[in-house]
Design a protein around this motif. Structure first.
Motif, PDB file in Angstrom:
ATOM      1  N   TYR A   1       1.262   5.606  -8.165  1.00 49.72           N
ATOM      2  CA  TYR A   1       0.606   6.117  -9.377  1.00 49.72           C
ATOM      3  C   TYR A   1       1.290   5.595 -10.643  1.00 49.72           C
TER       4      TYR A   1
ATOM      5  N   LYS B   1       5.404   4.385   2.181  1.00 45.72           N
ATOM      6  CA  LYS B   1       5.851   5.567   2.920  1.00 45.72           C
ATOM      7  C   LYS B   1       6.712   5.153   4.114  1.00 45.72           C
TER       8      LYS B   1
ATOM      9  N   ARG C   1       3.192   8.149  -2.992  1.00 47.56           N
ATOM     10  CA  ARG C   1       2.041   8.374  -3.874  1.00 47.56           C
ATOM     11  C   ARG C   1       2.472   8.335  -5.345  1.00 47.56           C
ATOM     12  N   HIS C   2       3.616   8.920  -5.620  1.00 47.10           N
ATOM     13  CA  HIS C   2       4.142   8.944  -6.985  1.00 47.10           C
ATOM     14  C   HIS C   2       4.466   7.533  -7.481  1.00 47.10           C
TER      15      HIS C   2
ATOM     16  N   GLY D   1      -5.200   1.027  -6.422  1.00 47.78           N
ATOM     17  CA  GLY D   1      -4.669   1.782  -5.299  1.00 47.78           C
ATOM     18  C   GLY D   1      -3.625   1.068  -4.475  1.00 47.78           C
ATOM     19  N   LYS D   2      -3.199  -0.115  -4.904  1.00 45.47           N
ATOM     20  CA  LYS D   2      -2.149  -0.862  -4.211  1.00 45.47           C
ATOM     21  C   LYS D   2      -1.351  -1.648  -5.238  1.00 45.47           C
TER      22      LYS D   2
ATOM     23  N   THR E   1       0.832  -1.195   0.000  1.00 45.28           N
ATOM     24  CA  THR E   1       0.000   0.000   0.000  1.00 45.28           C
ATOM     25  C   THR E   1       0.869   1.248   0.000  1.00 45.28           C
ATOM     26  N   GLU E   2       0.221   2.381  -0.214  1.00 43.69           N
ATOM     27  CA  GLU E   2       0.931   3.655  -0.166  1.00 43.69           C
ATOM     28  C   GLU E   2       1.522   3.890   1.222  1.00 43.69           C
TER      29      GLU E   2
ATOM     30  N   GLU F   1       5.731  10.746   1.871  1.00 39.19           N
ATOM     31  CA  GLU F   1       4.346  10.518   1.458  1.00 39.19           C
ATOM     32  C   GLU F   1       4.151  10.864  -0.013  1.00 39.19           C
ATOM     33  N   ALA F   2       4.733  11.965  -0.444  1.00 33.50           N
ATOM     34  CA  ALA F   2       4.607  12.376  -1.842  1.00 33.50           C
ATOM     35  C   ALA F   2       5.278  11.368  -2.774  1.00 33.50           C
TER      36      ALA F   2
END
Length: 315
Positions: A275, A94, A271-272, A283-284, A89-90, A267-268
């Motif tokens: 994506y 992270k 997310r990148h 989303g995973k 996961t995001e 976190e950014a």
């Protein structure tokens, strides 16, 4: 300098960082950048490699074949998948990125661990830390070096108890890391603020006034004229630090100063990466999705732009 002296110097430096009279002392803890490289995926994925692995570890992949890189990446994915549900996961990404970026901290703890774990049971008790760090210094009521070791020990014990989540006065490796590097842990932030205020609050009224704030950063040392940056800091205190305009900083205002809510680079980046790699847009990430984009995450000889970098044998 032996280990005890080193640790006490380290403790003192966090409280009384030395600086020249005209140099600014910085107590603010900022989140470091993930890489010193430009984040431009159109040119290279070097930034992403540094962010995902840490700059030093990223170098080790640049001498691997694509097949070797994919194999190592697969092993890393298994470590990132904390709940072992087969997906990354995001949030897990992270956490991994933050851990990779703080490898130097964990290395520091590893280097000290054996010195404190006297009975080799895999834990460090308060008694072990106290005996190694202070030892016979506590037997001398009037040390000739000017340090108040009993006062330092009380402060260390308070921080140790804060890091020790279950209150048994025995630290796991993670708890000992929180003790040595409290600024890196959310649940230790109050102790960072408390210690900072104790260092600066010379009149012990529980607040930091303007002169205490400036005095912590700058010593006049006989100079009548203050440097320009000192004047700027006075303005900063009045306009931004002292939010309620009562002429002093309380605990919350001090926390906002030394532990600002910075932009979350990890976190950014997480997310990148999600994506760019999430092929089915659920989303995973699966291991296959990550390995398929190995050049984004870790690189290899095929993605190394001619740099001759040293290869290490183990991640």
């Amino acid at each position: 300098m032996d280990l005890r002296q080193f640790l006490m110097c380290l403790s003192l430096c966090t409280a009384f960082a030395l600086s020249k009279p005209t140099e600014k002392k910085d107590r603010v803890h900022h989140e470091p950048q993930l890489s010193d490289k430009v984040h431009n995926d159109a040119q290279s994925f070097d930034y992403d490699h540094d962010a995902f692995l840490g700059a030093e570890e990223a170098k080790t992949f640049d001498q691997l074949t694509p097949e070797e890189s994919k194999e190592r990446l697969g092993v890393i994915v298994d470590k990132i998948d904390a709940d072992k549900d087969g997906f990354v996961t995001e949030g897990e990404l992270k956490s991994w990125i933050k851990h990779a970026q703080k490898k130097y901290i964990y290395d520091n703890v590893e280097n000290q661990w054996q010195e404190f774990d006297m009975n080799q049971d895999g834990f460090i008790s308060w008694d072990e830390y106290r005996n190694v760090t202070y030892g016979t210094y506590l037997d001398d009521p009037d040390p000739d070096d000017g340090f108040n070791y009993k006062q330092m020990m009380v402060r260390d014990e308070r921080r140790f108890k804060m890091a020790d989540k279950n209150g048994d006065l025995i630290a796991t490796k993670e708890e000992f890391t929180a003790f040595l590097h409290p600024e890196e842990y959310d649940y230790m932030k109050d102790i960072v603020v408390q210690e900072t205020m104790e260092d600066i609050d010379k009149n012990a009224d529980g607040f930091i006034d303007l002169e205490e704030y400036i005095g912590d950063m700058y010593s006049h040392d006989g100079n009548a004229d203050e440097p320009e940056w000192v004047k700027t800091e006075r303005e900063q205190f009045v306009e931004f630090r002292d939010k309620n305009r009562d002429g002093k900083m309380d605990k919350e205002e001090t926390k906002d100063w030394i532990l600002p809510s910075d932009y979350d680079h990890a976190e950014a980046e997480a997310r990148h990466l999600v994506y760019e790699s999430d092929q089915n847009k659920d989303g995973k990430l699966t291991k296959e999705e990550i390995v398929d984009k190995y050049d984004l995450f870790v690189g290899s000889q095929a993605t190394d732009f001619g740099e001759a970098l040293v290869r290490h044998d183990e991640f």
